[in-house]
Design an enzyme around this catalytic site. Structure first.
Site, PDB file in Angstrom:
ATOM      1  N   GLU A  81      81.412  45.995  18.458  1.00  0.00           N
ATOM      2  CA  GLU A  81      80.827  46.134  17.113  1.00  0.00           C
ATOM      3  C   GLU A  81      81.890  46.426  16.059  1.00  0.00           C
ATOM      4  O   GLU A  81      81.574  46.693  14.909  1.00  0.00           O
ATOM      5  CB  GLU A  81      79.766  47.238  17.105  1.00  0.00           C
ATOM      6  CG  GLU A  81      78.430  46.820  17.686  1.00  0.00           C
ATOM      7  CD  GLU A  81      77.889  45.539  17.045  1.00  0.00           C
ATOM      8  OE1 GLU A  81      77.869  45.446  15.812  1.00  0.00           O
ATOM      9  OE2 GLU A  81      77.492  44.633  17.790  1.00  0.00           O
TER      10      GLU A  81
ATOM     11  N   ARG B 216     103.496  27.715   9.694  1.00  0.00           N
ATOM     12  CA  ARG B 216     103.845  26.368   9.234  1.00  0.00           C
ATOM     13  C   ARG B 216     104.527  26.394   7.871  1.00  0.00           C
ATOM     14  O   ARG B 216     105.118  25.411   7.449  1.00  0.00           O
ATOM     15  CB  ARG B 216     102.651  25.407   9.256  1.00  0.00           C
ATOM     16  CG  ARG B 216     101.504  25.757   8.361  1.00  0.00           C
ATOM     17  CD  ARG B 216     100.359  24.762   8.487  1.00  0.00           C
ATOM     18  NE  ARG B 216     100.511  23.599   7.635  1.00  0.00           N
ATOM     19  CZ  ARG B 216     100.737  22.365   8.057  1.00  0.00           C
ATOM     20  NH1 ARG B 216     100.852  22.107   9.343  1.00  0.00           N
ATOM     21  NH2 ARG B 216     100.852  21.372   7.203  1.00  0.00           N
TER      22      ARG B 216
ATOM     23  N   ASP C 233     100.223  19.683   1.116  1.00  0.00           N
ATOM     24  CA  ASP C 233      98.939  20.048   1.728  1.00  0.00           C
ATOM     25  C   ASP C 233      97.925  20.518   0.680  1.00  0.00           C
ATOM     26  O   ASP C 233      98.308  21.036  -0.374  1.00  0.00           O
ATOM     27  CB  ASP C 233      99.134  21.216   2.705  1.00  0.00           C
ATOM     28  CG  ASP C 233      99.550  20.745   4.093  1.00  0.00           C
ATOM     29  OD1 ASP C 233      99.342  19.571   4.405  1.00  0.00           O
ATOM     30  OD2 ASP C 233     100.077  21.583   4.847  1.00  0.00           O
TER      31      ASP C 233
ATOM     32  N   PRO D 148      85.758  41.223   9.317  1.00  0.00           N
ATOM     33  CA  PRO D 148      84.991  40.390   8.372  1.00  0.00           C
ATOM     34  C   PRO D 148      84.781  41.089   7.036  1.00  0.00           C
ATOM     35  O   PRO D 148      84.331  40.477   6.078  1.00  0.00           O
ATOM     36  CB  PRO D 148      83.666  40.152   9.103  1.00  0.00           C
ATOM     37  CG  PRO D 148      83.578  41.207  10.145  1.00  0.00           C
ATOM     38  CD  PRO D 148      84.977  41.576  10.502  1.00  0.00           C
TER      39      PRO D 148
END
Ligand code: SAM
Length: 230
Positions: A116, A154, A169, A89
């Site tokens: 963690e 894709r 898209d 993150p």
């Protein structure tokens, strides 16, 4: 493209990678996905891969030894030069431009964390690019790996039935996609816009572009900010 995934939970990937576009891409030889279990590189018979953080604090941290050994083993599985991604993150946020960039690579190695997260020496000692899929905390990097694989594959030539669908898209031209309709022409009193039934392709393209711009202004004005990538 070869995609290696280093994970403590290889079984999590089965359902997603074995259906639809990703399965077809594998069947047709466009991609090869190889899973390696980090736990197989644990040093002890308990297959221990995590330990308490130095300095105290909650949870367990992934030890560097098994991850380094697993990574070095995986690197040797192919001669192809690899681009390695550490899922965290704390990395740069993944987006369509990054998916397009990754789709040009011959080999990706994705390292999924758990608990963690990683001992800091995994971050600093391995030559990786850190990628996050958004500002929230998942329990593990497996879903993040699947998101990156899905969005990247894709974009490979031949992965989609119709090459144009990726071109239109959302995000591919910096805008959200225009509204789409299919049959029936009228559903519960809601009618398909006349322009889409007109057969006038030039006018339809103009309408779609206008709709894309308006929708982007309303839902995602940040995409239109010229300073956004600076
Ligand atoms: N304590 C860590 C922190 O605050 O940065 C979070 C650890 S998270 C519970 C466990 C693992 O899930 C991470 O090592 C990473 O591999 C993965 N993960 C969690 N959220 C993610 C995100 N938004 N993007 C990519 N990977 C994520």
């Amino acid at each position: 493209m070869r995609i290696d995934i280093l994970t403590l939970f290889p079984e999590v990937f089965a359902s997603h990678l074995n259906c639809s576009i990703i399965k077809r891409a594998q069947d047709e030889g466009l991609i090869q996905i190889v899973m390696t279990d980090i736990r197989d590189f644990a040093a002890d018979s308990y297959r221990k891969v995590d330990d308490k953080p130095y300095g105290g604090g909650p949870g367990m941290v992934m030890m560097p030894g098994p991850v380094f050994d697993c990574f070095e083993h995986v690197l040797k599985l192919s001669q192809e030069k690899a681009r390695t991604i550490l899922l965290t993150p704390q990395g740069k946020t993944f987006n369509q431009a990054k998916a397009l960039e990754l789709s040009a690579e011959k080999r990706l190695i994705l390292i999924a964390g758990k608990y963690e997260g990683f001992d800091e020496r995994i971050r600093t000692g391995l030559d990786t690019e850190q990628i996050s899929i958004g500002d929230y905390i998942l329990n593990g990097g497996e879903l993040a790996a699947m998101v990156i694989i899905d969005a990247t594959v894709r974009l490979l030539s031949g992965a989609l039935g119709d090459e144009d669908s990726a071109r239109d898209d959302s995000f591919s031209d910096g805008l959200l996609e225009y509204p789409q309709y299919t049959r029936p022409e009228v559903f519960r009193g809601m009618k398909v816009p006349d322009i889409l039934l007109s057969g006038n392709h030039k006018k339809i393209a103009e309408w779609r572009k206008q709709q894309s711009i308006e929708r982007t202004k309303k839902n995602r004005p940040d995409l239109l900010d010229p300073e956004k990538d600076k």
